[in-house]
Design a protein around this motif. Sequence first.
Motif, PDB file in Angstrom:
ATOM      1  N   LYS A   1     -64.499  -1.945 -23.465  1.00 46.07           N
ATOM      2  CA  LYS A   1     -63.948  -0.819 -22.708  1.00 46.07           C
ATOM      3  C   LYS A   1     -63.013  -1.260 -21.591  1.00 46.07           C
ATOM      4  CE  LYS A   1     -67.545   2.367 -23.959  1.00 46.07           C
ATOM      5  NZ  LYS A   1     -68.709   3.133 -23.556  1.00 46.07           N
ATOM      6  N   ASN A   2     -63.096  -2.518 -21.193  1.00 42.93           N
ATOM      7  CA  ASN A   2     -62.191  -3.041 -20.172  1.00 42.93           C
ATOM      8  C   ASN A   2     -61.063  -3.867 -20.787  1.00 42.93           C
ATOM      9  OD1 ASN A   2     -63.653  -1.964 -17.978  1.00 42.93           O
ATOM     10  ND2 ASN A   2     -65.137  -3.609 -18.182  1.00 42.93           N
ATOM     11  N   GLY A   3     -61.010  -3.923 -22.114  1.00 39.17           N
ATOM     12  CA  GLY A   3     -60.010  -4.726 -22.796  1.00 39.17           C
ATOM     13  C   GLY A   3     -58.672  -4.024 -22.919  1.00 39.17           C
ATOM     14  N   PHE A   4     -57.677  -4.790 -23.360  1.00 35.39           N
ATOM     15  CA  PHE A   4     -56.339  -4.239 -23.539  1.00 35.39           C
ATOM     16  C   PHE A   4     -55.507  -5.157 -24.421  1.00 35.39           C
ATOM     17  CE2 PHE A   4     -56.154  -6.842 -19.716  1.00 35.39           C
ATOM     18  CZ  PHE A   4     -55.025  -7.616 -19.931  1.00 35.39           C
ATOM     19  N   VAL A   5     -54.400  -4.611 -24.893  1.00 42.37           N
ATOM     20  CA  VAL A   5     -53.353  -5.383 -25.553  1.00 42.37           C
ATOM     21  C   VAL A   5     -52.076  -5.140 -24.760  1.00 42.37           C
ATOM     22  CG1 VAL A   5     -51.941  -5.639 -27.637  1.00 42.37           C
ATOM     23  CG2 VAL A   5     -54.406  -5.210 -27.845  1.00 42.37           C
ATOM     24  N   LYS A   6     -51.415  -6.209 -24.366  1.00 42.80           N
ATOM     25  CA  LYS A   6     -50.165  -6.089 -23.608  1.00 42.80           C
ATOM     26  C   LYS A   6     -49.109  -6.938 -24.314  1.00 42.80           C
ATOM     27  CE  LYS A   6     -50.474  -7.359 -19.342  1.00 42.80           C
ATOM     28  NZ  LYS A   6     -50.411  -7.710 -17.913  1.00 42.80           N
ATOM     29  N   ILE A   7     -47.994  -6.306 -24.678  1.00 41.65           N
ATOM     30  CA  ILE A   7     -46.918  -6.997 -25.372  1.00 41.65           C
ATOM     31  C   ILE A   7     -45.662  -6.984 -24.503  1.00 41.65           C
ATOM     32  CG2 ILE A   7     -45.441  -7.020 -27.424  1.00 41.65           C
ATOM     33  CD1 ILE A   7     -47.750  -5.749 -28.977  1.00 41.65           C
ATOM     34  N   HIS A   8     -45.102  -8.176 -24.288  1.00 44.44           N
ATOM     35  CA  HIS A   8     -43.852  -8.321 -23.542  1.00 44.44           C
ATOM     36  C   HIS A   8     -42.711  -8.468 -24.546  1.00 44.44           C
ATOM     37  CE1 HIS A   8     -46.742  -9.588 -20.458  1.00 44.44           C
ATOM     38  NE2 HIS A   8     -45.818  -9.220 -19.580  1.00 44.44           N
ATOM     39  N   CYS A   9     -41.674  -7.660 -24.372  1.00 45.30           N
ATOM     40  CA  CYS A   9     -40.494  -7.723 -25.236  1.00 45.30           C
ATOM     41  C   CYS A   9     -39.265  -8.057 -24.398  1.00 45.30           C
ATOM     42  CB  CYS A   9     -40.256  -6.375 -25.923  1.00 45.30           C
ATOM     43  SG  CYS A   9     -41.543  -5.940 -27.105  1.00 45.30           S
ATOM     44  N   LYS A  10     -38.293  -8.668 -25.047  1.00 44.71           N
ATOM     45  CA  LYS A  10     -37.021  -8.944 -24.378  1.00 44.71           C
ATOM     46  C   LYS A  10     -36.442  -7.622 -23.898  1.00 44.71           C
ATOM     47  CE  LYS A  10     -32.672 -11.333 -25.192  1.00 44.71           C
ATOM     48  NZ  LYS A  10     -31.890 -12.070 -26.191  1.00 44.71           N
ATOM     49  N   LYS A  11     -36.054  -7.563 -22.650  1.00 42.99           N
ATOM     50  CA  LYS A  11     -35.589  -6.321 -22.017  1.00 42.99           C
ATOM     51  C   LYS A  11     -34.549  -5.601 -22.868  1.00 42.99           C
ATOM     52  CE  LYS A  11     -35.332  -4.699 -17.415  1.00 42.99           C
ATOM     53  NZ  LYS A  11     -36.696  -4.338 -17.496  1.00 42.99           N
ATOM     54  N   GLY A  12     -34.793  -4.315 -23.120  1.00 39.91           N
ATOM     55  CA  GLY A  12     -33.864  -3.481 -23.860  1.00 39.91           C
ATOM     56  C   GLY A  12     -33.914  -3.649 -25.368  1.00 39.91           C
ATOM     57  N   THR A  13     -34.813  -4.504 -25.851  1.00 41.05           N
ATOM     58  CA  THR A  13     -34.922  -4.728 -27.295  1.00 41.05           C
ATOM     59  C   THR A  13     -36.388  -4.646 -27.711  1.00 41.05           C
ATOM     60  OG1 THR A  13     -35.351  -7.121 -27.318  1.00 41.05           O
ATOM     61  CG2 THR A  13     -33.046  -6.427 -27.061  1.00 41.05           C
ATOM     62  N   GLY A  14     -36.640  -4.767 -28.980  1.00 44.58           N
ATOM     63  CA  GLY A  14     -38.005  -4.790 -29.492  1.00 44.58           C
ATOM     64  C   GLY A  14     -38.477  -6.190 -29.832  1.00 44.58           C
ATOM     65  N   GLU A  15     -37.711  -7.200 -29.443  1.00 43.89           N
ATOM     66  CA  GLU A  15     -38.080  -8.589 -29.750  1.00 43.89           C
ATOM     67  C   GLU A  15     -39.310  -8.996 -28.943  1.00 43.89           C
ATOM     68  OE1 GLU A  15     -36.420 -13.149 -29.268  1.00 43.89           O
ATOM     69  OE2 GLU A  15     -35.021 -11.472 -28.947  1.00 43.89           O
ATOM     70  N   ILE A  16     -40.378  -9.351 -29.636  1.00 43.95           N
ATOM     71  CA  ILE A  16     -41.640  -9.715 -28.983  1.00 43.95           C
ATOM     72  C   ILE A  16     -41.535 -11.138 -28.444  1.00 43.95           C
ATOM     73  CG2 ILE A  16     -44.120 -10.031 -29.268  1.00 43.95           C
ATOM     74  CD1 ILE A  16     -43.885  -8.018 -31.657  1.00 43.95           C
ATOM     75  N   LEU A  17     -41.793 -11.279 -27.139  1.00 46.94           N
ATOM     76  CA  LEU A  17     -41.749 -12.587 -26.500  1.00 46.94           C
ATOM     77  C   LEU A  17     -43.143 -13.175 -26.317  1.00 46.94           C
ATOM     78  CD1 LEU A  17     -39.077 -11.872 -23.753  1.00 46.94           C
ATOM     79  CD2 LEU A  17     -38.756 -12.985 -25.972  1.00 46.94           C
ATOM     80  N   GLU A  18     -44.107 -12.326 -25.961  1.00 47.18           N
ATOM     81  CA  GLU A  18     -45.475 -12.797 -25.799  1.00 47.18           C
ATOM     82  C   GLU A  18     -46.430 -11.624 -25.831  1.00 47.18           C
ATOM     83  OE1 GLU A  18     -45.652 -14.968 -22.097  1.00 47.18           O
ATOM     84  OE2 GLU A  18     -46.322 -13.205 -21.015  1.00 47.18           O
TER      85      GLU A  18
END
Length: 113
Positions: free
Chosen positions: A41-58
Amino acid sequence: PIAVKKSGHIAPKEPIMKEECDVYKAELIHNDRAILDSSDKNGFVKIHCKKGTGEILECTIVSTRAGEIANEVSLAMKHGIGIEGLGRNIHSYPTLGEAVMGCGLQFINARWK
């Protein structure tokens, strides 16, 4: 060059500048599998993408099943599939992996006209 660590963090070997990213986060408190199992219940998924795009960085995953969730994101990163592809992919219900889809849907909804 992607490193998968026990902490549930998937990232390139080179550090990224956070100000150059758009961040999409899905809390597991709203995830039906987490609710049914009374877990994460305290977990999450956080995805960082290159600004303005959908390219996943981490991606950072905090969950008892982070290893199971990480597979989809690491495969997408390796093969150049963006976060929109993760949002449009069919996910089993109810699973914790739906949080990845939730991040993708945030990306899609932010661009919906």
